[in-house]
Design an enzyme around this catalytic site. Structure first.
Site, PDB file in Angstrom:
ATOM      1  N   ASP A  18      -3.555  31.646  24.581  1.00 27.39           N
ATOM      2  CA  ASP A  18      -4.362  30.603  23.941  1.00 27.39           C
ATOM      3  C   ASP A  18      -4.002  29.226  24.508  1.00 27.39           C
ATOM      4  O   ASP A  18      -4.872  28.371  24.714  1.00 27.39           O
ATOM      5  CB  ASP A  18      -4.092  30.634  22.427  1.00 27.39           C
ATOM      6  CG  ASP A  18      -5.221  30.053  21.610  1.00 27.39           C
ATOM      7  OD1 ASP A  18      -5.930  29.184  22.121  1.00 27.39           O
ATOM      8  OD2 ASP A  18      -5.375  30.457  20.449  1.00 27.39           O
ATOM      9  N   CYS A 242      -9.851  26.998  22.030  1.00 28.49           N
ATOM     10  CA  CYS A 242     -10.861  27.832  22.687  1.00 28.49           C
ATOM     11  C   CYS A 242     -11.836  26.933  23.436  1.00 28.49           C
ATOM     12  O   CYS A 242     -12.479  26.077  22.830  1.00 28.49           O
ATOM     13  CB  CYS A 242     -11.590  28.655  21.622  1.00 28.49           C
ATOM     14  SG  CYS A 242     -12.985  29.571  22.302  1.00 28.49           S
TER      15      CYS A 242
HETATM   16  N1  COA Z   1     -12.895  40.986  32.702  1.00 25.97           N
HETATM   17  C1  COA Z   1     -13.344  40.568  33.915  1.00 25.97           C
HETATM   18  N2  COA Z   1     -14.628  40.516  34.252  1.00 25.97           N
HETATM   19  C2  COA Z   1     -15.519  40.898  33.331  1.00 25.97           C
HETATM   20  C3  COA Z   1     -15.141  41.369  32.058  1.00 25.97           C
HETATM   21  C4  COA Z   1     -13.769  41.381  31.762  1.00 25.97           C
HETATM   22  N3  COA Z   1     -13.304  41.785  30.566  1.00 25.97           N
HETATM   23  N4  COA Z   1     -16.231  41.687  31.372  1.00 25.97           N
HETATM   24  C5  COA Z   1     -17.298  41.454  32.171  1.00 25.97           C
HETATM   25  N5  COA Z   1     -16.859  40.978  33.342  1.00 25.97           N
HETATM   26  C6  COA Z   1     -17.671  40.582  34.519  1.00 25.97           C
HETATM   27  C7  COA Z   1     -18.662  41.617  34.911  1.00 25.97           C
HETATM   28  O1  COA Z   1     -18.091  42.569  35.765  1.00 25.97           O
HETATM   29  C8  COA Z   1     -19.708  40.797  35.600  1.00 25.97           C
HETATM   30  O2  COA Z   1     -19.232  40.432  36.860  1.00 25.97           O
HETATM   31  P1  COA Z   1     -20.218  40.072  38.073  1.00 25.97           P
HETATM   32  O3  COA Z   1     -20.970  38.835  37.666  1.00 25.97           O
HETATM   33  O4  COA Z   1     -19.288  39.818  39.211  1.00 25.97           O
HETATM   34  O5  COA Z   1     -21.093  41.269  38.216  1.00 25.97           O
HETATM   35  C9  COA Z   1     -19.736  39.530  34.760  1.00 25.97           C
HETATM   36  O6  COA Z   1     -18.445  39.450  34.120  1.00 25.97           O
HETATM   37  C10 COA Z   1     -20.824  39.538  33.709  1.00 25.97           C
HETATM   38  O7  COA Z   1     -20.699  40.722  32.926  1.00 25.97           O
HETATM   39  P2  COA Z   1     -21.416  40.854  31.493  1.00 25.97           P
HETATM   40  O8  COA Z   1     -20.975  42.099  30.827  1.00 25.97           O
HETATM   41  O9  COA Z   1     -22.904  40.634  31.671  1.00 25.97           O
HETATM   42  O10 COA Z   1     -20.759  39.653  30.738  1.00 25.97           O
HETATM   43  P3  COA Z   1     -21.388  38.358  30.125  1.00 25.97           P
HETATM   44  O11 COA Z   1     -21.926  37.453  31.172  1.00 25.97           O
HETATM   45  O12 COA Z   1     -22.247  38.741  28.979  1.00 25.97           O
HETATM   46  O13 COA Z   1     -20.027  37.672  29.570  1.00 25.97           O
HETATM   47  C11 COA Z   1     -17.802  38.121  28.765  1.00 25.97           C
HETATM   48  C12 COA Z   1     -19.285  38.337  28.584  1.00 25.97           C
HETATM   49  C13 COA Z   1     -17.132  38.685  27.526  1.00 25.97           C
HETATM   50  C14 COA Z   1     -17.329  38.842  29.992  1.00 25.97           C
HETATM   51  C15 COA Z   1     -17.487  36.603  28.937  1.00 25.97           C
HETATM   52  O14 COA Z   1     -18.240  35.871  27.993  1.00 25.97           O
HETATM   53  C16 COA Z   1     -16.028  36.311  28.726  1.00 25.97           C
HETATM   54  O15 COA Z   1     -15.190  36.693  29.525  1.00 25.97           O
HETATM   55  N6  COA Z   1     -15.661  35.600  27.644  1.00 25.97           N
HETATM   56  C17 COA Z   1     -14.278  35.309  27.362  1.00 25.97           C
HETATM   57  C18 COA Z   1     -14.195  34.131  26.487  1.00 25.97           C
HETATM   58  C19 COA Z   1     -12.769  33.789  26.142  1.00 25.97           C
HETATM   59  O16 COA Z   1     -11.801  34.249  26.724  1.00 25.97           O
HETATM   60  N7  COA Z   1     -12.638  32.885  25.159  1.00 25.97           N
HETATM   61  C20 COA Z   1     -11.376  32.414  24.728  1.00 25.97           C
HETATM   62  C21 COA Z   1     -10.588  33.389  23.954  1.00 25.97           C
HETATM   63  S1  COA Z   1     -11.152  33.639  22.325  1.00 25.97           S
HETATM   64 ZN    ZN Z   2      -6.716  30.342  19.056  1.00 24.96          ZN
END
Ligand code: COA
Ligand code: ZN
Length: 304
Positions: A18, A242
């Site tokens: 975090d 965040c």
């Molecule tokens: N780790 C790494 N890459 C990931 C992944 C993961 N857990 N999940 C998805 N991806 C990649 C996919 O492979 C894809 O890659 P590409 O563009 O090279 O093909 C891309 O991310 C999009 O995948 P998709 O399933 O369509 O994801 P999305 O665009 O809907 O995004 C998340 C969803 C969850 C991946 C993204 O919003 C995210 O990582 N959020 C994290 C937020 C965070 O950490 N917040 C703070 C903590 S609370």
């Molecule tokens: Zn937090």
């Protein structure tokens, strides 16, 4: 005065995840490891080491697998190491890096769930079910983000928390973190939600994750203790926030929580003095303010 406080409390250090997700620069992997090692030397034995999320979303933690492999190789038998994940892809990557407990994040408010992980609640629950089915050896807890308030939708009621927790409970999850993601909860709300959730799900272990945006971190910690919570997530130097929750500031600082608990004779197994030593390392390596009260105050020998 305060009845039924526990004799000991578990601190889960979330600074490496975090805290470092919210600093502007990428902290080199060896510096992350040095900070984690300092925290282990101070007695911390439970960590959220990093997150396995899209590196496009959080480039600061793109070295998640390296951090986990290095720390687990040296300290795997001494610490409880977990990582935050948003989906099965992240949980699988965490498993491959040696992690055996993940925190699957789902926001109680639909708007923040969409902004943070681009999922509806139904999609998140489906992802969680897939994770449980695909990785039977993985311990899975759920972080309920925005359990008190959402940066987009405002206050979140206890009924919304109970209802989402009930779906998670039905899937067999028995560890849930109630997170005040934007740090606006007050002690009455923390006490009420913690007591309510414990009464609704007696077999679930609840933890609190309290951001300190409005200076309520320690009072909210005390309110949680009074409601029977014994696990708290805190962050060294009060780092954290965040990036997808506008206005969120850092977590309750680990050293402030340990300081309060130690002087209340509640054991954590963590050395307050050694945590202070880690602060200079954090100040040197991390381009972010060290926000804790203890960092600003002098520790007087006569209090030790
Ligand atoms: N780790 C790494 N890459 C990931 C992944 C993961 N857990 N999940 C998805 N991806 C990649 C996919 O492979 C894809 O890659 P590409 O563009 O090279 O093909 C891309 O991310 C999009 O995948 P998709 O399933 O369509 O994801 P999305 O665009 O809907 O995004 C998340 C969803 C969850 C991946 C993204 O919003 C995210 O990582 N959020 C994290 C937020 C965070 O950490 N917040 C703070 C903590 S609370
Ligand atoms: Zn937090």
């Amino acid at each position: 005065m305060f009845k039924n406080l526990p004799a000991t409390v578990s601190i889960n250090e979330v600074g490496p995840r975090d805290g470092l997700q919210n600093v502007k620069t990428f902290i080199p992997t060896e510096d992350k490891i040095a900070i984690i090692e300092g925290l282990i030397a101070a007695g911390i034995n439970s960590f959220e080491l990093t997150s396995f999320v899209s590196p496009k979303a959080i480039p600061q933690l793109a070295d998640a697998a390296d951090v986990c492999r290095t720390i687990l190789a040296k300290y795997g038998d001494r610490i409880n190491a977990s990582a935050l994940v948003p989906n099965l892809k992240g949980a699988q990557a965490a498993w491959d890096a040696g992690i055996r407990e993940v925190a699957c994040v789902i926001s109680v408010s639909a708007a923040h769930n969409k902004a943070n992980i681009n999922r509806t609640h139904d999609e998140s629950i489906a992802d969680l079910a897939k994770m449980i089915e695909s990785l039977p050896g993985m311990r899975i807890r759920v972080d309920l983000a925005t359990a008190f308030a959402c940066p987009f939708d405002g206050w979140v009621g206890p009924e919304a928390v109970r209802s989402l927790a009930s779906r998670i409970h039905q899937l067999g999850v028995r560890k849930i973190v109630l997170a005040d993601t934007i740090g606006v909860a007050t002690p009455d709300r923390v006490y009420a939600l913690s007591s309510y959730m414990r009464s609704q799900f007696p077999e679930v272990e609840f933890a609190l994750h309290l951001h300190d945006t409005r200076g309520m971190g320690l009072t909210n910690t005390l309110a949680g203790l009074m409601a029977g919570i014994t696990t708290f997530e805190t962050s060294i130097a009060g780092l954290g926030g965040c990036p997808f929750a506008p206005g969120a500031a850092g977590n309750t600082a680990t050293e402030d929580a340990v300081n309060m608990l130690q002087d209340m004779n509640i054991g954590t197994g963590i050395s307050r003095e050694k945590l202070i030593d880690v602060l200079s390392l954090v100040a040197e390596k991390v381009d972010a303010p060290v926000n804790s009260h203890l960092a600003k105050a002098k520790l007087y020998e006569c209090l030790n």
